[in-house]
Design an enzyme around this catalytic site. Structure first.
Site, short mmCIF file in Angstrom:
data_model
loop_
_atom_site.label_atom_id
_atom_site.label_comp_id
_atom_site.label_asym_id
_atom_site.label_seq_id
_atom_site.Cartn_x
_atom_site.Cartn_y
_atom_site.Cartn_z
N ASP A 327 62.00 -4.29 -26.69
CA ASP A 327 63.21 -5.12 -26.85
C ASP A 327 63.26 -5.61 -28.67
O ASP A 327 61.82 -5.75 -29.06
CB ASP A 327 63.03 -6.38 -26.04
CG ASP A 327 63.94 -7.56 -26.50
OD1 ASP A 327 65.31 -7.39 -26.48
OD2 ASP A 327 63.54 -8.50 -26.62
N ASP A 524 60.99 -9.92 -23.82
CA ASP A 524 60.66 -11.48 -23.71
C ASP A 524 61.70 -12.12 -22.89
O ASP A 524 61.53 -13.32 -22.59
CB ASP A 524 60.72 -11.95 -25.13
CG ASP A 524 61.83 -12.24 -26.02
OD1 ASP A 524 62.65 -11.40 -25.85
OD2 ASP A 524 62.21 -13.06 -26.28
N ASP A 528 65.76 -8.80 -20.28
CA ASP A 528 65.02 -7.76 -20.26
C ASP A 528 64.03 -7.61 -18.79
O ASP A 528 63.40 -6.72 -18.63
CB ASP A 528 63.62 -7.93 -21.23
CG ASP A 528 64.14 -8.20 -22.59
OD1 ASP A 528 65.03 -7.39 -22.93
OD2 ASP A 528 63.65 -8.81 -23.39
P1 ADP Z 1 67.80 -8.34 -27.27
O1 ADP Z 1 67.85 -7.45 -26.49
O2 ADP Z 1 67.59 -7.84 -28.95
O3 ADP Z 1 66.70 -9.29 -27.12
P2 ADP Z 1 69.94 -9.78 -26.16
O4 ADP Z 1 70.47 -8.80 -25.24
O5 ADP Z 1 69.25 -11.06 -25.79
O6 ADP Z 1 69.09 -9.03 -27.56
O7 ADP Z 1 71.30 -10.55 -26.90
C1 ADP Z 1 72.27 -9.56 -27.34
C2 ADP Z 1 73.44 -10.15 -28.18
O8 ADP Z 1 74.12 -11.16 -27.22
C3 ADP Z 1 73.10 -11.20 -29.12
O9 ADP Z 1 72.80 -10.44 -30.29
C4 ADP Z 1 74.02 -12.28 -29.11
O10 ADP Z 1 75.24 -11.64 -29.87
C5 ADP Z 1 74.32 -12.24 -27.73
N1 ADP Z 1 73.86 -13.48 -27.16
C6 ADP Z 1 72.86 -13.44 -26.15
N2 ADP Z 1 72.57 -14.61 -25.74
C7 ADP Z 1 73.13 -15.52 -26.36
C8 ADP Z 1 73.23 -16.92 -26.82
N3 ADP Z 1 72.55 -17.73 -25.88
N4 ADP Z 1 74.11 -17.53 -27.60
C9 ADP Z 1 74.80 -16.77 -28.40
N5 ADP Z 1 75.14 -15.09 -28.01
C10 ADP Z 1 74.17 -14.68 -27.28
MG MG Z 2 64.92 -10.52 -26.60
#
Ligand code: ADP
Ligand code: MG
Length: 634
Positions: A327, A524, A528
């Site tokens: 991730d 994390d 995920d």
């Molecule tokens: P990764 O897979 O890299 O951990 P996430 O799937 O957690 O990323 O998040 C993907 C996208 O979703 C972020 O880049 C953001 O644009 C949006 N996002 C997720 N959670 C939040 C939040 N709490 N507030 C604002 N945007 C969010």
């Molecule tokens: Mg993450």
């Protein structure tokens, strides 16, 4: 030597030691009579009786309990039966030698295995009993169990941290090695998290409690790990299965051999003696202990290095992983993102940020953390937002006193039935994460957030690739430009990067990768959890990550250092090697002893010596892994 006698405590180990000493004392007296100085017959019988009782009754008791409660045949029973058979044919002294050696190796084995097991349990006992609570009338000492989130405790230099919390006042260094395995002191300033059982080195700190005792990270980990110990690895299950079948076979075989020896012309006592020797020679104690000895040692070595495996299956699985899928946010990147731009389309930035921070108040996402910190630094109080719901990989929604509000990415924008305002377009083209904030269909503004790769991530990926036959993938819910910028910093090729994923997409990509071999997923976040559960080996960023991720994973990295992953894989490969060696040693030794007792009239004491020697050898070989902790090379 039974694989299922591991759950005895320290007291049992001590009791075992005393019994062994008594057993040897009895043997010594009987041997004195036989070889040096004839003693009164009654004394000799008493001495032999002592040996038989102290050496024979404990294994007999476990064997009976095992048979009664689980319907399983304990291997230890073979030794007791052989000793009784020896006594019956007038070789009582030899039977005593057998029991004494058996008891000694049993004690040694228990002590070393106990040492391995206690490494994990030690974590739990590092917690202090009391804490210094800052009350309205000054500082009072209270039991740690009474602390609740929100309490403030004072930490003196040299004190252990009693609970999980956050520095409220003061700054200094903490030794987190007990939890993360990291030996260098870590600097902590207000706002930084501190973990139970770590040591405050140099400053007076005020810590605000964030989690009660029962839910602390360490308590949680220990619970998960101990529960998962029951999940046996494939080789453990094999050796259990083998032990059961084989024990029965040895009983039957030795029984039949008595008649064969008789048929070959031996007198009954001689035939019984040789059948007893065969029983000892063919006992699979070494085979059965060879796998758990290696796995237990490796699990504790890993735990001391800050890598917690939930059982042997995860350990063995990691050795065979072909694809490591990471991730991005919070795993390959620091999780300490920072706000780089704030654009408010209506009203001033402060009002806008107050809403954004209010929405993100409860979220565990690194983006939320960045927005909260930005607001705090500007002295802005977050707005009260209720009914907050997180939408993994999209954003977050809630209600304030004027109606529905939200924050998130383009997907969230689409879900709200609106499009990106012209003025925000330049921000959306950059390689930073753009978080849009809105009320109903209106976009109120945007915040850009930048995260950086972890300092050790690039090296960790190189270490993994250096291990040979390894594919690396990056999977993120973030936009492609951000993913590509971070990926390039880490030395990843474009085809190794997958961006714009929903949690389900991560699962599908994990599935797709399994066609090439075993897959590990390292993550994390809440988003995920599904991929962690689906991967052959799920690895969670322990202390930093979300609890859902921790639950779903098979391995937790307590230190936020990805290099530990490569080290853990190296350890798991060495463990696989030691298991192979141990099986070869134990099966080889058994074959030699059986051949010796069938064709060379191997004396019983020699069979015992070879048998116990082989068992100790595999235990010691397994223990080598214990001296092989996962160290970080900083
Ligand atoms: P990764 O897979 O890299 O951990 P996430 O799937 O957690 O990323 O998040 C993907 C996208 O979703 C972020 O880049 C953001 O644009 C949006 N996002 C997720 N959670 C939040 C939040 N709490 N507030 C604002 N945007 C969010
Ligand atoms: Mg993450």
């Amino acid at each position: 030597m039974s694989a299922h006698s591991h759950d005895h405590g320290h007291d049992d180990e001590d009791a075992g030691l005393y019994l062994t000493i008594l057993c040897w004392a009895g043997l010594a007296l009987a041997a004195l009579d036989a070889f040096l100085q004839p003693l009164p017959q009654g004394l000799v019988w008493a001495a032999l009786g002592l040996s038989y009782l102290t050496g024979g009754v404990p294994p007999l008791r476990t064997a009976v309990a095992e048979l009664w409660h689980h319907g399983r045949l304990d291997i230890d029973l073979l030794m007791v039966v052989a000793a009784i058979a020896a006594a019956l044919v007038g070789a009582a002294l030899e039977g005593a030698v057998l029991l004494a050696l058996f008891s000694l190796s049993h004690t040694l084995e228990h002590r070393s295995m106990g040492k391995a097991r206690r490494a994990v349990e030690a974590l739990m006992q590092l917690r202090p009993e009391t804490a210094l609570l800052q009350g309205p009338e000054g500082v009072v000492e209270v039991p740690v169990a009474d602390l609740v989130p929100g309490d403030r405790v004072i930490l003196r230099p040299g004190a252990r941290v009693p609970v999980d919390g956050q520095v409220a006042e003061g700054a200094g260094h903490l030794d987190e090695s007990t939890v993360t395995g990291e030996s260098l002191p870590v600097r902590k300033a207000p706002g930084d998290p501190v973990h139970e059982a770590t040591v405050n080195l140099d400053a007076i700190l005020t810590v605000e409690v964030t989690r009660g005792l029962a839910t602390s990270t360490v308590a949680q980990m220990i619970k998960l790990v101990t529960e998962a110990q029951a999940m046996k690895s494939p080789s453990e299950r094999f050796s259990d299965w083998f032990g059961q079948r084989y024990t029965i076979a040895v009983f039957v075989g030795s029984f039949l051999s008595y008649f064969i020896f008789r048929y070959l012309g031996h007198v009954p006592s001689e035939a019984l003696y040789r059948a007893a020797t065969l029983l000892v020679a063919a006992s699979p104690c070494a085979v059965v202990i060879s796998v758990p000895a290696a796995i237990l040692s490796a699990l504790s070595a890993a735990a001391r290095g800050g890598v917690l495996f939930k059982g042997g299956a995860a350990l063995e699985g990691l050795a065979e992983v072909r694809t490591f899928a990471f991730d991005k946010t919070g795993t390959l990147t620091t999780g300490l993102a920072s706000v780089t731009n704030v654009v408010a389309l209506e009203g001033d930035e402060a009002t806008f940020l107050a809403l954004a921070a209010g929405l993100e108040a409860q979220s565990e996402h690194p983006i939320a953390d960045a927005i909260r910190r930005e607001a705090a630094e500007r002295g802005i109080t977050p707005l009260a937002v209720k009914d907050v719901r997180a939408h993994p990989s999209e954003g977050i929604t809630g209600q304030d006193d004027k109606g529905p509000v939200w924050a998130g990415n383009a997907r969230m924008l689409a879900a709200m039935g609106t499009t990106l305002p012209e003025t925000l377009a330049p921000l959306a083209d950059g390689s930073e994460t753009l978080v849009l904030v809105g009320r109903g269909p209106r976009v109120l503004g945007g915040v850009t957030v930048a995260d950086e790769p972890r300092a050790t991530a690039a090296e960790a990926l190189r270490d993994l690739k250096a291990g040979g036959r390894t594919d690396i993938l990056m999977m993120t819910g973030d936009r492609a430009p951000v993913a590509v910028r971070i990926g390039a910093d880490l030395g990843l090729a474009p085809d190794e990067i997958h961006a714009g994923l929903l949690p389900g997409d991560k699962v599908n990509l994990v599935d797709a990768a399994t066609t090439k071999g075993k897959v590990a997923f390292i993550g994390d976040g809440v988003n995920d959890a599904a991929a962690l559960a689906r991967a052959d080996v799920g690895v969670a960023m322990g202390v930093a990550g979300s609890e859902v991720a921790l639950q779903a994973a098979d391995v937790a990295l307590m230190a936020e250092d990805l290099r530990k992953l490569a080290a853990a894989r190296a350890l798991s490969r060495r463990t696989a090697g030691v298991i192979r060696q141990n099986l070869a040693i134990s099966i080889g030794a058994m074959a030699i002893l059986v051949a010796g007792s069938l064709f060379l009239s191997l004396p019983l004491p020699l069979a015992v010596l070879g048998h116990e020697g082989g068992t100790l050898l595999v235990v010691l070989n397994g223990l080598r892994l214990l001296a092989d902790p996962i160290r970080s090379r900083t």
